[in-house]
Design an enzyme around this catalytic site. Structure first.
Site, mmCIF file in Angstrom:
data_model
loop_
_atom_site.group_PDB
_atom_site.id
_atom_site.type_symbol
_atom_site.label_atom_id
_atom_site.label_comp_id
_atom_site.label_asym_id
_atom_site.label_seq_id
_atom_site.Cartn_x
_atom_site.Cartn_y
_atom_site.Cartn_z
ATOM 1 N N VAL A 173 1.541 -2.769 -5.679
ATOM 2 C CA VAL A 173 1.213 -4.191 -5.691
ATOM 3 C C VAL A 173 1.122 -4.758 -4.271
ATOM 4 O O VAL A 173 0.396 -5.719 -4.036
ATOM 5 C CB VAL A 173 2.207 -4.987 -6.573
ATOM 6 N N TYR A 174 1.805 -4.149 -3.320
ATOM 7 C CA TYR A 174 1.686 -4.592 -1.927
ATOM 8 C C TYR A 174 0.339 -4.179 -1.351
ATOM 9 O O TYR A 174 -0.478 -5.034 -0.947
ATOM 10 C CB TYR A 174 2.824 -4.011 -1.085
ATOM 11 N N ALA A 175 0.074 -2.880 -1.301
ATOM 12 C CA ALA A 175 -1.207 -2.428 -0.765
ATOM 13 C C ALA A 175 -2.361 -2.926 -1.629
ATOM 14 O O ALA A 175 -3.432 -3.272 -1.116
ATOM 15 C CB ALA A 175 -1.225 -0.899 -0.672
#
Length: 251
Positions: A157-159
């Protein structure tokens, strides 16, 4: 010496109270720009004011401005503040971001929504507003992540929330043809800041360090010269993502 300088250029910096954004502001201050030091919350107010004071001591004019960049109206207010104080905007640098590290199976809807609000929505509307407000010949720079070129789990979900910014950058850079405005991303490796450590373990920190050419994390001091370059002599670079990471990932 740069042939294109920041003297009297108005630069809006998102997330500039500390860490990378704060160092960008203080390092370019000696060139004599007019800086808008953005910060997100009351807890960052004192740090933002200290950053602005250091910028003024170095030779810049500087104001601070608080705003939640996940709200479009507050993004607009940030640029309004720049125009009210300085009469124009020439450059925008957005360093604001948020990270979590966990398996996809453990990621909540709330975490997903928050990550995309900070890393995707805020980036999009900062770029949109910059495109509407910048003087011709301006610069738009967004900080993303070197994980965009990594094959790894746990950062889905970050990248994933940073990945759309590459397309935003390509699209906007093309849309702005004719105005001499360059639009680029910088993708640092894992940076040695308080932003990095809460999501990591001792083992993962050691792994990240071992993946660079000198066994260290990226320092914010390694990134600032590239931001300055894109703001000045690097004007001909456009629509690109620069992986500044000591070989942590390549593409």
């Amino acid at each position: 010496m740069p042939t294109r300088t920041l003297k009297d250029k108005v630069v809006v910096i998102g997330g500039a109270s500390r860490n990378l954004g704060g160092l960008i502001a203080t390092e370019i201050a000696a060139e004599g720009p007019k800086l808008v030091v953005h910060y997100n919350s009351d807890s960052s107010r004192d740090q933002a004011e200290r950053t602005a004071a250091r910028c003024e001591a170095a030779g810049a004019e500087a104001i601070t401005h608080q705003g939640d960049l996940t709200k479009v109206a507050e993004v607009e207010r940030l640029f309004d503040a720049a125009h009210k104080s300085f009469g124009k905007v020439d450059c925008m640098v957005n360093t604001a971001g948020m990270v979590i590290k966990k398996p996809m199976t453990e990621t909540s809807e709330e975490e997903f929504d928050r990550m995309f609000a900070v890393n995707t929505k805020a980036a999009y509307f900062m770029m949109r507003e910059a495109a509407k407000r910048l003087e011709d010949g301006g610069k738009i720079i967004t900080v993303v992540t070197s994980l965009l070129a990594a094959y790894t789990g746990l950062y889905s979900v970050y990248a994933g929330s940073k990945a759309p910014v590459e397309h935003f950058t390509r699209a906007l850079s093309k849309e702005l043809f004719g105005r001499r405005i360059s639009v680029n991303n910088i993708a640092p490796g894992p940076m040695d800041t308080p932003f990095f450590y809460p999501a990591e373990t001792e083992d993962s920190i050691a792994y990240h360090k071992s993946s660079s050419m000198n066994g260290e994390l990226t320092r914010i001091e390694d990134i600032v010269p590239w931001v300055r370059f894109l703001l000045t002599d690097g004007w001909w670079l456009n629509g690109q993502t620069l992986f500044i990471n000591g070989g942590y990932t390549t593409r």
